[in-house]
Design an enzyme around this catalytic site. Structure first.
Site, PDB file in Angstrom:
ATOM      1  N   GLN A 198      46.451  19.265  43.877  1.00  0.00           N
ATOM      2  CA  GLN A 198      45.885  18.631  42.717  1.00  0.00           C
ATOM      3  C   GLN A 198      46.714  17.343  42.695  1.00  0.00           C
ATOM      4  O   GLN A 198      48.157  17.380  42.416  1.00  0.00           O
ATOM      5  CB  GLN A 198      45.649  19.361  41.645  1.00  0.00           C
ATOM      6  CG  GLN A 198      44.934  18.706  40.519  1.00  0.00           C
ATOM      7  CD  GLN A 198      44.750  19.301  39.014  1.00  0.00           C
ATOM      8  OE1 GLN A 198      45.546  19.322  38.365  1.00  0.00           O
ATOM      9  NE2 GLN A 198      43.460  19.662  38.647  1.00  0.00           N
ATOM     10  N   LYS A 249      38.382  18.134  39.124  1.00  0.00           N
ATOM     11  CA  LYS A 249      38.507  18.878  37.977  1.00  0.00           C
ATOM     12  C   LYS A 249      38.530  18.059  36.733  1.00  0.00           C
ATOM     13  O   LYS A 249      39.238  17.418  36.470  1.00  0.00           O
ATOM     14  CB  LYS A 249      39.630  19.762  37.912  1.00  0.00           C
ATOM     15  CG  LYS A 249      39.904  20.707  36.942  1.00  0.00           C
ATOM     16  CD  LYS A 249      40.876  22.113  37.076  1.00  0.00           C
ATOM     17  CE  LYS A 249      41.086  22.835  35.971  1.00  0.00           C
ATOM     18  NZ  LYS A 249      41.836  22.369  34.658  1.00  0.00           N
ATOM     19  N   CYS A 287      43.731  16.171  32.535  1.00  0.00           N
ATOM     20  CA  CYS A 287      44.683  16.347  31.578  1.00  0.00           C
ATOM     21  C   CYS A 287      44.728  15.644  30.229  1.00  0.00           C
ATOM     22  O   CYS A 287      44.591  14.242  30.293  1.00  0.00           O
ATOM     23  CB  CYS A 287      45.950  15.710  32.346  1.00  0.00           C
ATOM     24  SG  CYS A 287      47.382  16.074  31.560  1.00  0.00           S
ATOM     25  N   ARG A 310      44.821  30.546  31.308  1.00  0.00           N
ATOM     26  CA  ARG A 310      45.798  31.020  30.303  1.00  0.00           C
ATOM     27  C   ARG A 310      45.713  32.722  30.357  1.00  0.00           C
ATOM     28  O   ARG A 310      47.076  33.324  30.309  1.00  0.00           O
ATOM     29  CB  ARG A 310      45.439  30.559  28.989  1.00  0.00           C
ATOM     30  CG  ARG A 310      45.938  29.155  28.761  1.00  0.00           C
ATOM     31  CD  ARG A 310      45.479  28.639  27.370  1.00  0.00           C
ATOM     32  NE  ARG A 310      43.900  28.545  27.337  1.00  0.00           N
ATOM     33  CZ  ARG A 310      43.023  28.191  26.565  1.00  0.00           C
ATOM     34  NH1 ARG A 310      43.607  27.962  25.329  1.00  0.00           N
ATOM     35  NH2 ARG A 310      41.735  28.186  26.823  1.00  0.00           N
ATOM     36  N   PRO A 325      45.031  25.283  38.252  1.00  0.00           N
ATOM     37  CA  PRO A 325      46.153  24.612  38.485  1.00  0.00           C
ATOM     38  C   PRO A 325      46.708  24.716  36.964  1.00  0.00           C
ATOM     39  O   PRO A 325      46.169  24.578  36.066  1.00  0.00           O
ATOM     40  CB  PRO A 325      45.835  23.303  38.702  1.00  0.00           C
ATOM     41  CG  PRO A 325      44.352  23.202  38.444  1.00  0.00           C
ATOM     42  CD  PRO A 325      43.780  24.517  38.661  1.00  0.00           C
ATOM     43  N   MET A 326      48.167  24.778  36.930  1.00  0.00           N
ATOM     44  CA  MET A 326      48.794  24.962  35.706  1.00  0.00           C
ATOM     45  C   MET A 326      50.195  24.375  35.942  1.00  0.00           C
ATOM     46  O   MET A 326      50.975  24.940  36.803  1.00  0.00           O
ATOM     47  CB  MET A 326      48.888  26.381  35.354  1.00  0.00           C
ATOM     48  CG  MET A 326      47.850  26.785  34.614  1.00  0.00           C
ATOM     49  SD  MET A 326      48.149  28.495  33.570  1.00  0.00           S
ATOM     50  CE  MET A 326      47.817  29.447  35.154  1.00  0.00           C
ATOM     51  N   ASN A 340      35.315  27.083  33.988  1.00  0.00           N
ATOM     52  CA  ASN A 340      36.591  26.990  33.624  1.00  0.00           C
ATOM     53  C   ASN A 340      36.398  27.052  31.880  1.00  0.00           C
ATOM     54  O   ASN A 340      35.759  26.138  31.602  1.00  0.00           O
ATOM     55  CB  ASN A 340      37.471  26.168  34.235  1.00  0.00           C
ATOM     56  CG  ASN A 340      38.909  26.091  33.705  1.00  0.00           C
ATOM     57  OD1 ASN A 340      39.355  25.141  33.206  1.00  0.00           O
ATOM     58  ND2 ASN A 340      39.304  27.316  33.486  1.00  0.00           N
ATOM     59  N   GLY A 341      37.338  28.018  31.396  1.00  0.00           N
ATOM     60  CA  GLY A 341      37.331  27.797  30.265  1.00  0.00           C
ATOM     61  C   GLY A 341      37.412  29.078  29.187  1.00  0.00           C
ATOM     62  O   GLY A 341      36.088  29.417  29.188  1.00  0.00           O
ATOM     63  N   ASP A 342      38.177  29.502  28.626  1.00  0.00           N
ATOM     64  CA  ASP A 342      38.180  30.717  27.752  1.00  0.00           C
ATOM     65  C   ASP A 342      37.730  32.070  28.424  1.00  0.00           C
ATOM     66  O   ASP A 342      37.196  32.867  27.663  1.00  0.00           O
ATOM     67  CB  ASP A 342      37.038  30.445  26.552  1.00  0.00           C
ATOM     68  CG  ASP A 342      37.304  29.329  25.718  1.00  0.00           C
ATOM     69  OD1 ASP A 342      38.705  28.879  25.837  1.00  0.00           O
ATOM     70  OD2 ASP A 342      36.871  28.726  25.041  1.00  0.00           O
TER      71      ASP A 342
HETATM   72  C1  LIG Z   1      50.465  25.588  31.006  1.00  0.00           C
HETATM   73  C2  LIG Z   1      49.204  25.038  31.310  1.00  0.00           C
HETATM   74  C3  LIG Z   1      49.502  23.918  32.450  1.00  0.00           C
HETATM   75  C4  LIG Z   1      48.044  23.396  32.870  1.00  0.00           C
HETATM   76  N1  LIG Z   1      48.281  22.358  33.907  1.00  0.00           N
HETATM   77  C5  LIG Z   1      47.179  21.923  34.369  1.00  0.00           C
HETATM   78  C6  LIG Z   1      47.374  20.982  35.749  1.00  0.00           C
HETATM   79  O1  LIG Z   1      48.587  20.823  36.175  1.00  0.00           O
HETATM   80  N2  LIG Z   1      46.343  20.764  35.960  1.00  0.00           N
HETATM   81  C7  LIG Z   1      44.905  20.897  35.424  1.00  0.00           C
HETATM   82  O2  LIG Z   1      43.877  20.480  36.211  1.00  0.00           O
HETATM   83  N3  LIG Z   1      44.785  21.618  34.283  1.00  0.00           N
HETATM   84  C8  LIG Z   1      46.009  22.237  33.953  1.00  0.00           C
HETATM   85  N4  LIG Z   1      45.714  23.125  32.626  1.00  0.00           N
HETATM   86  C9  LIG Z   1      44.379  23.447  32.309  1.00  0.00           C
HETATM   87  C10 LIG Z   1      43.791  24.653  32.932  1.00  0.00           C
HETATM   88  O3  LIG Z   1      43.801  24.604  34.269  1.00  0.00           O
HETATM   89  C11 LIG Z   1      42.426  24.797  32.377  1.00  0.00           C
HETATM   90  O4  LIG Z   1      41.546  24.087  32.582  1.00  0.00           O
HETATM   91  C12 LIG Z   1      42.595  25.278  30.892  1.00  0.00           C
HETATM   92  O5  LIG Z   1      43.490  26.166  30.514  1.00  0.00           O
HETATM   93  C13 LIG Z   1      41.398  26.234  30.362  1.00  0.00           C
HETATM   94  O6  LIG Z   1      41.169  27.285  31.149  1.00  0.00           O
HETATM   95  P1  LIG Z   1      41.557  28.848  30.494  1.00  0.00           P
HETATM   96  O7  LIG Z   1      40.610  28.994  29.240  1.00  0.00           O
HETATM   97  O8  LIG Z   1      41.258  29.741  31.283  1.00  0.00           O
HETATM   98  O9  LIG Z   1      43.177  28.607  30.082  1.00  0.00           O
HETATM   99  C14 LIG Z   1      46.974  23.721  32.284  1.00  0.00           C
HETATM  100  C15 LIG Z   1      46.752  24.742  31.474  1.00  0.00           C
HETATM  101  C16 LIG Z   1      47.953  25.245  30.891  1.00  0.00           C
HETATM  102  C17 LIG Z   1      47.839  26.516  29.704  1.00  0.00           C
END
Ligand SMILES: Cc1cc2nc3c(=O)[nH]c(=O)nc-3n(C[C@H](O)[C@H](O)[C@H](O)COP(=O)(O)O)c2cc1C
Length: 322
Positions: free
Chosen positions: A74, A145, A105, A231, A20-21, A206-208
């Site tokens: 979510q 999450k 968050c 990302r 979710p983003m 999740n992460g990186d």
């Molecule tokens: C632009 C953006 C918006 C995000 N919005 C949410 C969100 O609405 N809900 C959520 O649980 N995490 C949100 N996240 C966190 C991501 O879901 C994820 O947990 C975090 O970026 C780590 O994963 P990654 O390393 O693959 O980026 C957001 C991250 C980014 C970059």
């Protein structure tokens, strides 16, 4: 695909999840990612308060079509009864495959009130929120999450994981950074491994994850049931199929300039269907800034799109590229 498992009664056959983003995983982007092989997708996080007030903009964020299934909605909130009521409305009106609670968050406006990662500081609030959501979600699986904890002195993911499982949560996604870290440092994948070893419900790591090799490493190092990417998908939804191919021993094709131009066209036409003029322009600029990278002339093209003032101009510019 050998990686299949169940979240409650929901069968998952593809363990590559789109995270979710906020401001990104709207309907147009989800449709693009579904085609590129996302196994599970989520809405942006949606405010429980906005939902129960039936704010139209908030409800629009929850709308999805059957092609997007399996889909999780979510939610976030700091009051158990309100978030519970929002879960009831979501399950009755939208019937998603999953209702996911955001305990991650880090944004101060949200976390300082106890919502998002704020709940990591208050296990009773966490418990009350989860109980209310499960009670009101009918038979839709409820998942969480979360981050690892509020700060490095209070890492609670494993302990909280056990508690959440005991309350009836059907899967946990862990982004193993603390709230204080925001996006700094590295995600501590060891915490994902520890959580997976401790609970009997599915764990989504999740992460990186930046490329398919990272995804394979995450599976091997943590034994997680699915991986979730945020990302690295921005401007590169092809990463989803690349991971799928890698997991299945299939070859990957390089992404061409034509692929990039075509995805811009497709994404723009989906945005046109979904948004009003100004929002469509803003979102087009945001995504094109990500897509139009890594080839000769990309920055010149990007600059042209950044100057546009109407969707008509965007359409004309796209038509002029061949
Ligand atoms: C632009 C953006 C918006 C995000 N919005 C949410 C969100 O609405 N809900 C959520 O649980 N995490 C949100 N996240 C966190 C991501 O879901 C994820 O947990 C975090 O970026 C780590 O994963 P990654 O390393 O693959 O980026 C957001 C991250 C980014 C970059």
């Amino acid at each position: 695909m050998k990686y299949s498992f169940k979240i409650g009664s929901l069968q998952i056959n593809n363990p590559i999840f789109l995270a979710p983003m906020a401001g990104v995983t709207d309907r147009p982007f989800r449709l693009i990612c579904k085609k590129k092989g996302a196994g599970m997708m989520y809405t942006e996080f949606v405010s429980a308060n906005g939902i129960i007030r039936e704010n139209q903009k908030t409800l629009d964020m929850i709308k999805f079509s059957d092609i997007e299934r399996p889909l999780g909605v979510q939610i976030f909130g700091d009051e158990a009864d309100i978030i519970g009521k929002s879960a009831k409305l979501i399950s009755e009106r939208f019937n998603p495959d999953i209702i996911d609670i955001n305990f991650g968050c880090p944004v101060p406006k949200i976390a300082n009130k106890g919502a998002g990662s704020g709940a990591l500081k208050d296990k009773n609030l966490m418990k009350d929120i989860v109980k209310e959501v499960i009670k009101n979600s009918s038979d839709i699986p409820v998942t969480v999450k979360m981050r690892a904890g509020w700060d490095s002195n209070s890492i609670i993911s494993t302990e909280a994981g056990l508690m959440l499982e005991g309350l009836g949560v059907q899967a946990i996604t862990l982004h193993p950074r603390t709230r204080s870290q925001s996006f700094k440092g590295c995600a501590d994948w060891e915490l994902i491994r520890e959580l997976k070893e401790t609970v009997n419900i599915p764990v989504i790591g999740n992460g990186d994850i930046k490329d398919p090799d990272d995804a394979i490493k995450m599976f091997h190092k943590t034994n997680c049931d699915a991986i979730m990417i945020a990302r690295a998908v921005l401007g590169n939804p092809w990463i989803l199929e690349s991971i799928f191919n890698k997991l299945n021993g299939l070859k990957n094709k390089p992404v061409t300039i034509l692929d990039r131009i075509n995805i811009c066209k497709e994404h723009f036409s989906l945005l046109l269907e979904d948004k009003n003029e100004q929002v469509c322009i803003n979102y087009t600029k945001k995504h094109f800034n990500w897509y139009l990278k890594g080839f000769d002339g990309a920055s010149k093209l990007r600059r042209k799109f950044m100057k546009v003032k109407s969707t008509k101009e965007i359409g004309n510019l796209l038509d002029s590229i061949n």
